[in-house]
Scaffold this motif. Structure first.
Motif, PDB file in Angstrom:
ATOM      1  N   ILE A 104       0.840  -1.204   0.000  1.00  6.53           N
ATOM      2  CA  ILE A 104       0.000   0.000   0.000  1.00  6.53           C
ATOM      3  C   ILE A 104       0.874   1.254   0.000  1.00  6.53           C
ATOM      4  CG2 ILE A 104      -1.763   1.288   1.271  1.00  6.53           C
ATOM      5  CD1 ILE A 104      -2.813  -1.423   2.278  1.00  6.53           C
ATOM      6  N   SER A 105       1.997   1.200   0.696  1.00  9.57           N
ATOM      7  CA  SER A 105       2.923   2.337   0.693  1.00  9.57           C
ATOM      8  C   SER A 105       3.466   2.588  -0.712  1.00  9.57           C
ATOM      9  CB  SER A 105       4.079   2.093   1.660  1.00  9.57           C
ATOM     10  OG  SER A 105       3.634   2.097   2.998  1.00  9.57           O
ATOM     11  N   ILE A 106       3.794   1.516  -1.418  1.00 10.38           N
ATOM     12  CA  ILE A 106       4.262   1.665  -2.799  1.00 10.38           C
ATOM     13  C   ILE A 106       3.175   2.305  -3.659  1.00 10.38           C
ATOM     14  CG2 ILE A 106       4.883   0.372  -4.876  1.00 10.38           C
ATOM     15  CD1 ILE A 106       6.363  -1.599  -3.070  1.00 10.38           C
ATOM     16  N   THR A 107       1.920   1.904  -3.427  1.00 11.49           N
ATOM     17  CA  THR A 107       0.805   2.496  -4.163  1.00 11.49           C
ATOM     18  C   THR A 107       0.713   3.995  -3.905  1.00 11.49           C
ATOM     19  OG1 THR A 107      -0.434   0.414  -4.032  1.00 11.49           O
ATOM     20  CG2 THR A 107      -1.683   2.406  -4.557  1.00 11.49           C
ATOM     21  N   TYR A 108       0.854   4.394  -2.645  1.00 14.44           N
ATOM     22  CA  TYR A 108       0.868   5.823  -2.322  1.00 14.44           C
ATOM     23  C   TYR A 108       2.051   6.522  -3.000  1.00 14.44           C
ATOM     24  CZ  TYR A 108      -2.683   5.409   1.378  1.00 14.44           C
ATOM     25  OH  TYR A 108      -3.850   5.203   2.075  1.00 14.44           O
TER      26      TYR A 108
END
Length: 289
Positions: free
Chosen positions: A236-240
């Motif tokens: 999810i951090s990569i998505t952000y």
């Protein structure tokens, strides 16, 4: 690289905090899920307060890491938090580290190396541009609500896994807000940081993530929570990083080794979370001198 160093320090602190908080959660009476009284029970336990101390150390290290490096680089490094903590626990307690733990460490380490090499995150800005936060917060809120609502309809490890993913999403949001807030400190100084809503959003998201994680750890085993927490936070951090900060990852056939990396990390986390060193259960026999 400063960001990598402080990301590693963050992972060590977070891993220690997860184990301490899990041990504290085991002593909480059943039926306290998603209630503020859960916090009251935990506050009376020194081991939980020690875990909170490690959370504070992790927050400081994470702020430095995010201020000096891309979120798509910093956050995935946190997958080493559990293996590093278990190895340190075995050293401090002078017990023999079981072979499955070494297998889990190898799987997580190989998965992280393969994932970072194949994704090769680059570029991006330190500050979120325009009103990009609006759709991001709306989507995150809907996702969190769906996870928590679904979790409260079931029990046991299934509930723990869903709440673990909800906590991961909240922690990833905390990291994204923190990175944006730190950019204000760099560009506008302390006054700019204090005026930035992202600073207060970071605090709110962090407290919410911590509360959800306590409920996840109380609902089921660490083996159910940790893989969802670790992988969820990273992905999810990569998505952000990609959607908010404009960071770029390799695609095309590079997605295959990236998927293999995710599988290796997931398997490694499950193996490690089942270890007595992580669960606070019976310890392996002392090492023969």
């Amino acid at each position: 690289m400063i960001s990598v160093l402080f990301a590693v320090l963050t992972a060590l602190s977070n891993g220690s905090a997860s184990v301490l908080q899990r041990r504290a959660a085991l002593k909480v009476p059943s039926g306290e899920e998603m209630r503020l009284s859960l916090v009251g029970h935990l506050l009376r336990q020194p081991v939980w307060l020690g875990g909170i101390g490690m959370v504070i150390v992790a927050a400081v290290c994470q702020a430095v890491a995010l201020a000096t490096g891309p979120i798509a680089v910093v956050q995935p490094i946190f997958v080493i938090e559990l293996p590093a903590t278990l190895l340190l626990a075995g050293f401090v307690m002078r017990v023999r580290v079981p072979r499955p733990v070494w297998t889990g460490v190898a799987a997580v380490t190989l998965g992280l190396a393969l994932g970072m090499a194949s994704a090769a995150p680059v570029g991006g800005t330190d500050e979120v541009q325009g009103a990009a936060w609006v759709p991001a917060l709306v989507v995150t809120g809907v996702f969190e609500a769906a996870l928590i609502t679904s979790a409260m309809r079931i029990s046991g490890n299934a509930r723990a896994a869903l709440l673990g993913l909800a906590a991961a999403c909240a922690y990833a949001l905390t990291a994204a807000l923190m990175k944006d807030a730190m950019s204000r400190l760099t560009s506008d100084g302390f006054i700019g940081l204090v005026k930035a809503w992202q600073l207060y959003g970071t605090a709110a998201a962090g407290v919410g993530a911590l509360f959800i994680l306590q409920n996840a750890l109380q609902a089921g085993t660490l083996a159910a929570v940790q893989p969802m927490l670790t992988l969820g936070d990273a992905l999810i951090s990569i998505t952000y990083g990609v959607t908010l900060f404009g960071e770029r990852l390799r695609t095309g056939w590079w997605l295959l080794p990236q998927l293999i990396a995710v599988a290796l990390i997931a398997v490694g986390c499950v193996v490690l979370a089942r270890s007595p060193l992580a669960g606070g259960g019976p310890q392996p026999p002392p090492r023969v001198k």
